[in-house]
Design a protein around this motif. Structure first.
Motif, PDB file in Angstrom:
ATOM      1  N   PRO A 159       0.847  -1.192   0.000  1.00 43.77           N
ATOM      2  CA  PRO A 159       0.000   0.000   0.000  1.00 43.77           C
ATOM      3  C   PRO A 159       0.888   1.250   0.000  1.00 43.77           C
ATOM      4  O   PRO A 159       1.676   1.454   0.918  1.00 43.77           O
ATOM      5  CB  PRO A 159      -0.792  -0.113   1.310  1.00 43.77           C
ATOM      6  N   ILE A 160       0.755   2.069  -1.015  1.00 38.87           N
ATOM      7  CA  ILE A 160       1.542   3.285  -1.154  1.00 38.87           C
ATOM      8  C   ILE A 160       0.674   4.478  -0.767  1.00 38.87           C
ATOM      9  O   ILE A 160      -0.380   4.704  -1.355  1.00 38.87           O
ATOM     10  CB  ILE A 160       2.060   3.454  -2.593  1.00 38.87           C
ATOM     11  N   ALA A 161       1.098   5.232   0.254  1.00 41.62           N
ATOM     12  CA  ALA A 161       0.325   6.381   0.751  1.00 41.62           C
ATOM     13  C   ALA A 161      -1.073   5.955   1.193  1.00 41.62           C
ATOM     14  O   ALA A 161      -2.076   6.570   0.817  1.00 41.62           O
ATOM     15  CB  ALA A 161       0.269   7.489  -0.298  1.00 41.62           C
ATOM     16  N   LEU A 162      -1.134   4.915   2.008  1.00 43.15           N
ATOM     17  CA  LEU A 162      -2.408   4.423   2.534  1.00 43.15           C
ATOM     18  C   LEU A 162      -3.038   5.507   3.411  1.00 43.15           C
ATOM     19  O   LEU A 162      -2.424   5.990   4.359  1.00 43.15           O
ATOM     20  CB  LEU A 162      -2.168   3.159   3.353  1.00 43.15           C
ATOM     21  N   SER A 187       5.134   5.597   2.403  1.00 42.23           N
ATOM     22  CA  SER A 187       4.511   6.893   2.204  1.00 42.23           C
ATOM     23  C   SER A 187       5.628   7.926   2.122  1.00 42.23           C
ATOM     24  O   SER A 187       6.811   7.571   2.128  1.00 42.23           O
ATOM     25  CB  SER A 187       3.533   7.210   3.342  1.00 42.23           C
ATOM     26  N   GLY A 188       5.242   9.202   2.025  1.00 43.59           N
ATOM     27  CA  GLY A 188       6.215  10.276   1.967  1.00 43.59           C
ATOM     28  C   GLY A 188       6.244  11.083   3.257  1.00 43.59           C
ATOM     29  O   GLY A 188       5.209  11.232   3.919  1.00 43.59           O
ATOM     30  N   SER A 189       7.382  11.600   3.595  1.00 45.57           N
ATOM     31  CA  SER A 189       7.515  12.334   4.852  1.00 45.57           C
ATOM     32  C   SER A 189       6.697  13.624   4.862  1.00 45.57           C
ATOM     33  O   SER A 189       6.332  14.127   5.927  1.00 45.57           O
ATOM     34  CB  SER A 189       8.985  12.663   5.129  1.00 45.57           C
ATOM     35  N   THR A 190       6.398  14.175   3.681  1.00 42.63           N
ATOM     36  CA  THR A 190       5.600  15.402   3.633  1.00 42.63           C
ATOM     37  C   THR A 190       4.107  15.120   3.437  1.00 42.63           C
ATOM     38  O   THR A 190       3.310  16.052   3.355  1.00 42.63           O
ATOM     39  CB  THR A 190       6.089  16.347   2.520  1.00 42.63           C
ATOM     40  N   ALA A 219       9.023  13.264   0.031  1.00 44.05           N
ATOM     41  CA  ALA A 219       7.990  12.818  -0.901  1.00 44.05           C
ATOM     42  C   ALA A 219       6.607  13.235  -0.416  1.00 44.05           C
ATOM     43  O   ALA A 219       6.323  13.228   0.782  1.00 44.05           O
ATOM     44  CB  ALA A 219       8.043  11.301  -1.077  1.00 44.05           C
ATOM     45  N   GLY A 220       5.740  13.570  -1.365  1.00 45.84           N
ATOM     46  CA  GLY A 220       4.378  13.940  -1.052  1.00 45.84           C
ATOM     47  C   GLY A 220       3.396  12.844  -1.408  1.00 45.84           C
ATOM     48  O   GLY A 220       3.788  11.737  -1.793  1.00 45.84           O
ATOM     49  N   GLY A 228       7.546   7.939 -10.676  1.00 45.13           N
ATOM     50  CA  GLY A 228       7.595   7.080  -9.492  1.00 45.13           C
ATOM     51  C   GLY A 228       8.547   7.584  -8.442  1.00 45.13           C
ATOM     52  O   GLY A 228       8.558   7.084  -7.309  1.00 45.13           O
ATOM     53  N   GLY A 229       9.366   8.578  -8.804  1.00 42.13           N
ATOM     54  CA  GLY A 229      10.278   9.188  -7.843  1.00 42.13           C
ATOM     55  C   GLY A 229      11.164   8.182  -7.131  1.00 42.13           C
ATOM     56  O   GLY A 229      11.555   7.151  -7.673  1.00 42.13           O
ATOM     57  N   GLY A 230      11.443   8.489  -5.864  1.00 39.12           N
ATOM     58  CA  GLY A 230      12.352   7.652  -5.085  1.00 39.12           C
ATOM     59  C   GLY A 230      11.737   6.381  -4.544  1.00 39.12           C
ATOM     60  O   GLY A 230      12.397   5.646  -3.801  1.00 39.12           O
TER      61      GLY A 230
END
Length: 275
Positions: A159-162, A187-190, A219-220, A228-230
């Motif tokens: 799950p990405i950014a759940l 997820s992203g820290s931001t 990451a947002g 896909g970024g990092g």
């Protein structure tokens, strides 16, 4: 003479450091894999897969993908193409609401059926015993639902950014405490409003079995879209580890010193019960 040697050593160190920094599990899997990627459209689905399916007798694990709210697969070309380049057959529902998991389950079953269809390019080329569910935002919840509602079909979940519970509608509710397969929460820290670490930590704590969690610094919520970024390196490594039995990729998350735990680009890393 000693000064010359010292200067040479320092220069070599400077020149070598980028290569040494790149010599990581994350770096290995954040670039395209050995398979040329093909895409195709089917009714209700976008497919990403190795162009030379089955070459060398390989059978390809399946990944079923869930879009975020109002998103479509073409908004995630970096990740979906990346997974295909590493030997996965990806089926992405074109539905813009995938939170229930029903669309993702149907997508996985669609590709499994193609494996048994003599007229399909996938015929006999897929490993139908190795299926992962991956999704973003609403689709991340859909990925969890896919695992818990498909009767053991799914072998791992990413799950990405759940979203935190406050953002989850009643019809899309999910229960991470019912997961029986390994899960990687990222997820992203931001992403502090929709998918903050506090929510992910609670989800992680509720998982009874194998799990890992990490936040990509800077990451947002929608960083996973586009290139896909990092996220590419470790999401790919996780699926290689879980679905292709890749022992090198395993080192990113398991063993005495998981690489992700010492990676300065990530934070809030934890793991438990990983095989």
């Amino acid at each position: 003479m000693k000064l010359i040697v010292l200067i040479a050593a320092l220069l070599l160190g400077v020149l070598a450091s980028p290569a040494q920094a790149a010599d990581t599990i994350e770096a290995h899997y954040e670039v395209a894999g050995p398979w040329t990627v093909a895409t195709a459209d089917a009714p209700g689905y976008k497919l990403y897969y190795p162009a030379d399916l089955g070459a060398g007798g390989v059978v390809h694990p399946i990944v079923t993908w869930g879009n975020g709210t109002n998103a479509v697969p073409t908004q995630y070309p970096g990740l979906l193409g990346q997974l295909a380049s590493w030997g996965f057959a990806v089926v992405a529902s074109t539905d813009t609401t995938t939170g229930t998991g029903s669309e993702m389950i149907a997508a996985a079953q669609y590709l499994i059926a193609r494996n048994a269809d003599a007229s399909s390019v996938f015929y006999g080329k897929l490993d139908v015993t190795k299926v992962g569910a991956v999704g973003h935002s609403q689709g991340a919840g859909g990925a969890v639902n896919t695992a818990t509602k498909s009767g053991g079909l799914i072998d791992t979940v990413v799950p990405i950014a759940l979203p935190a519970p406050v953002w989850v509608g009643a019809g899309d509710s999910f229960a991470v405490g019912q997961l029986t397969c390994p899960v990687l929460f990222v997820s992203g820290s931001t992403d502090v409003i929709i998918s903050p670490n506090s929510a992910l930590q609670t989800y992680y704590d509720q998982v009874p079995g194998a799990a890992a969690k990490a936040l990509l610094k800077g990451a947002g919520h929608n960083t996973i879209q586009g290139t896909g970024g990092g996220f590419l390196g470790y999401v790919t490594a996780w699926l290689m580890y879980q679905l292709q039995g890749d022992t090198y990729a395993r080192g990113a998350f398991a063993g005495a010193a998981p690489e992700i735990n010492t990676n300065a680009d990530w934070q809030n890393q934890v793991e438990k019960n990983l095989p």
